[in-house]
Design a protein around this motif. Structure first.
Motif, PDB file in Angstrom:
ATOM      1  N   LEU A  31       0.841  -1.199   0.000  1.00 34.22           N
ATOM      2  CA  LEU A  31       0.000   0.000   0.000  1.00 34.22           C
ATOM      3  C   LEU A  31       0.877   1.250   0.000  1.00 34.22           C
ATOM      4  O   LEU A  31       0.566   2.241  -0.657  1.00 34.22           O
ATOM      5  N   GLU A  32       1.988   1.197   0.723  1.00 37.40           N
ATOM      6  CA  GLU A  32       2.910   2.332   0.743  1.00 37.40           C
ATOM      7  C   GLU A  32       3.509   2.546  -0.656  1.00 37.40           C
ATOM      8  O   GLU A  32       3.896   3.652  -1.005  1.00 37.40           O
ATOM      9  N   THR A  35       1.560   5.147  -2.609  1.00 37.10           N
ATOM     10  CA  THR A  35       1.904   6.528  -2.252  1.00 37.10           C
ATOM     11  C   THR A  35       3.195   6.921  -2.962  1.00 37.10           C
ATOM     12  O   THR A  35       3.314   8.021  -3.503  1.00 37.10           O
ATOM     13  N   PHE A 104      11.304  -3.348   0.476  1.00 40.78           N
ATOM     14  CA  PHE A 104      11.299  -2.496   1.663  1.00 40.78           C
ATOM     15  C   PHE A 104      10.428  -3.158   2.731  1.00 40.78           C
ATOM     16  O   PHE A 104      10.834  -3.279   3.876  1.00 40.78           O
ATOM     17  N   HIS A 105       9.215  -3.571   2.342  1.00 42.62           N
ATOM     18  CA  HIS A 105       8.325  -4.296   3.257  1.00 42.62           C
ATOM     19  C   HIS A 105       8.479  -5.777   2.933  1.00 42.62           C
ATOM     20  O   HIS A 105       7.696  -6.360   2.198  1.00 42.62           O
ATOM     21  N   PRO A 137      18.654  -1.925   9.847  1.00 39.46           N
ATOM     22  CA  PRO A 137      17.890  -2.807  10.729  1.00 39.46           C
ATOM     23  C   PRO A 137      16.771  -3.541   9.983  1.00 39.46           C
ATOM     24  O   PRO A 137      16.447  -3.197   8.849  1.00 39.46           O
ATOM     25  N   HIS A 138      16.172  -4.523  10.622  1.00 41.11           N
ATOM     26  CA  HIS A 138      15.005  -5.259  10.127  1.00 41.11           C
ATOM     27  C   HIS A 138      15.287  -5.928   8.770  1.00 41.11           C
ATOM     28  O   HIS A 138      16.438  -6.067   8.364  1.00 41.11           O
ATOM     29  N   ARG A 140      15.183  -4.855   5.993  1.00 45.39           N
ATOM     30  CA  ARG A 140      15.737  -4.006   4.947  1.00 45.39           C
ATOM     31  C   ARG A 140      17.243  -4.198   4.776  1.00 45.39           C
ATOM     32  O   ARG A 140      17.818  -3.720   3.798  1.00 45.39           O
TER      33      ARG A 140
ATOM     34  N   MET B   1       1.756  -3.938  11.482  1.00 48.34           N
ATOM     35  CA  MET B   1       2.400  -4.117  10.196  1.00 48.34           C
ATOM     36  C   MET B   1       3.711  -3.354  10.106  1.00 48.34           C
ATOM     37  O   MET B   1       4.562  -3.645   9.282  1.00 48.34           O
ATOM     38  N   ASP B   3       7.330  -2.087  10.296  1.00 49.17           N
ATOM     39  CA  ASP B   3       8.673  -2.476  10.692  1.00 49.17           C
ATOM     40  C   ASP B   3       9.618  -1.300  10.433  1.00 49.17           C
ATOM     41  O   ASP B   3      10.817  -1.470  10.305  1.00 49.17           O
ATOM     42  N   ILE B   4       9.050  -0.109  10.376  1.00 42.35           N
ATOM     43  CA  ILE B   4       9.861   1.075  10.133  1.00 42.35           C
ATOM     44  C   ILE B   4      10.510   1.515  11.447  1.00 42.35           C
ATOM     45  O   ILE B   4       9.810   1.788  12.418  1.00 42.35           O
ATOM     46  N   PRO B   5      11.827   1.559  11.493  1.00 41.28           N
ATOM     47  CA  PRO B   5      12.487   1.962  12.734  1.00 41.28           C
ATOM     48  C   PRO B   5      12.314   3.462  12.964  1.00 41.28           C
ATOM     49  O   PRO B   5      12.298   4.248  12.019  1.00 41.28           O
ATOM     50  N   GLU B  18       1.336   4.991   6.465  1.00 46.31           N
ATOM     51  CA  GLU B  18       0.811   3.719   6.959  1.00 46.31           C
ATOM     52  C   GLU B  18      -0.604   3.896   7.519  1.00 46.31           C
ATOM     53  O   GLU B  18      -1.447   3.029   7.355  1.00 46.31           O
ATOM     54  N   ALA B  21      -2.851   4.171   4.656  1.00 47.00           N
ATOM     55  CA  ALA B  21      -2.976   2.826   4.088  1.00 47.00           C
ATOM     56  C   ALA B  21      -3.942   1.988   4.915  1.00 47.00           C
ATOM     57  O   ALA B  21      -4.761   1.241   4.372  1.00 47.00           O
TER      58      ALA B  21
END
Lengths: 245, 245
Positions: A31-32, A35, A104-105, A137-138, A140, B1, B3-5, B18, B21
């Motif tokens: 969904l992002e 945008t 990214f996600h 991190p994560h 990504r 949902m 996971d954005i730091p 988000e 979304a």
């Protein structure tokens, strides 16, 4: 779902948006990502929705960089796959670059979905175990150690600024395709291409084909990244000057 | 949902995306609405993400127009409700304008959902039978004959160019809130406000309150729409000039 009349002056653009929106239903596009597409559209308005002279120069230089690279990788995300799967296949064939999916996600399910879209369009997608190759991190920070992890040149269309910066900090030559010339993605890129992805990739592929046919020995070129940003900004300022005429 | 730091430099903007979304899950925001939000973000970058001096002038003028109107209506769509329901309630209270829901991708279900979001934030939403008041095909021509259909002033945040043009052609004074100064929405508006909706609406409301408290007799002001567009374009060109500093 479409009730947009074909008489609408922005019919084509509206239909492209609907197609991208449909890709969110399957999970290929987040969904992002919608945008993000919108931001690209806005900057494309300011370029008159066409490849500028300097963007074409950057695309020709990108072809040279990809052919001179030891291990070039095309890093593909959901939006790029949804918009330009066939153009990626064409560029892979012309440049010999590896194709790796990078989201990214990131979820395993989305990796599989995007891989499928690319393979259906004729791409050969590199798969296999990923590790934290990129200092982020994560999910990504994950990529294939034998792919993006050890690439000398990475082409990342529609990439996040954070990740672009991280790849550059790893000493890689990073080529971006992004319509926004003033965000971190374009500003930190080794070679920023300020153009729409379905226009840019075929131009790069065509130049790869031309260079290969010429028999010329391709060496790594000098790149003045700021020049391409300055020119894109000039084009946008110029477009704005005439926008009310 | 997410996971954005929180260390991400664009954290706030990513979280707003988000949230928008998430509103598509309930149906308040259409998928195309996300793309539209992205376009707005891009133009907002070019304004430095703040209200410009000329936008504030336009907002003060809009307050005067709303108070001088015989029958002002705030025409609200999914994105505006998702982003600014409380700001709409505040402006309704300050201006005395009617609030009517009007959607590009119109279904009865979405009308009910958007109405609910507005009512929960304290808006009084006008409901009732709609007819084809606006000369446009499909659901986009529908509105309440006693609402938008007979309004003399309509404020339409984040509106489609086609509909804005149709409202102007009906002889209405149309106030828009749109970050793009060069699309048809802004170009055809009687009073284009080039600003982000959650910044613009409170400024208009505050000026309504100030004007009412002043005891001044409010008459319909002269409006130079092109002036506001020229200034917004100048601001964007200026921002671009310094974007690589």
């Amino acid at each position: 779902m479409s009730d947009i009349p074909s008489s609408h002056p922005r019919y084509r653009s509206l239909i492209t948006r609907e197609q991208l929106a449909a890709h969110t239903k399957t999970g290929v596009v987040s969904l992002e990502g919608l945008t993000s597409h919108g931001r690209g559209e806005a900057f494309d308005y300011l370029l008159g929705e066409k490849t500028s002279a300097s963007a074409l120069e950057a695309e020709k230089l990108a072809a040279r960089v990809l052919l001179a690279a030891k291990h070039p990788v095309l890093s593909i995300n959901g939006n790029t796959a949804a918009l330009a799967a066939q153009e990626i296949a064409q560029l892979q064939k012309a440049s010999g670059a590896e194709v790796e999916v990078n989201l990214f996600h990131r979820t395993e399910e989305r990796i599989a979905l995007v891989t499928n879209v690319l393979e259906e369009a004729g791409c050969i997608v590199s798969k296999g175990a990923v590790g934290r190759c990129v200092p982020l991190p994560h999910g990504r920070g994950l990529c294939r150690p034998e792919g993006i992890g050890s690439a000398d040149v990475v082409l990342v269309p529609l990439e996040d600024g954070d990740r672009c910066e991280a790849l550059v900090s790893m000493g890689k030559l990073v080529i971006t395709v992004d319509l926004n010339p003033i965000d971190r993605t374009s500003k930190t890129a080794s070679l920023p291409i300020v153009d729409e992805v379905t226009r840019a990739l075929p131009n790069i592929a065509q130049e790869c084909d031309r260079l290969k046919a010429s028999g010329e020995t391709i060496s790594m070129p000098e790149i003045d990244a700021r020049y391409f940003l300055r020119q894109a900004i000039k084009d946008m300022q110029e477009h704005l000057s005439h926008a009310l005429d």
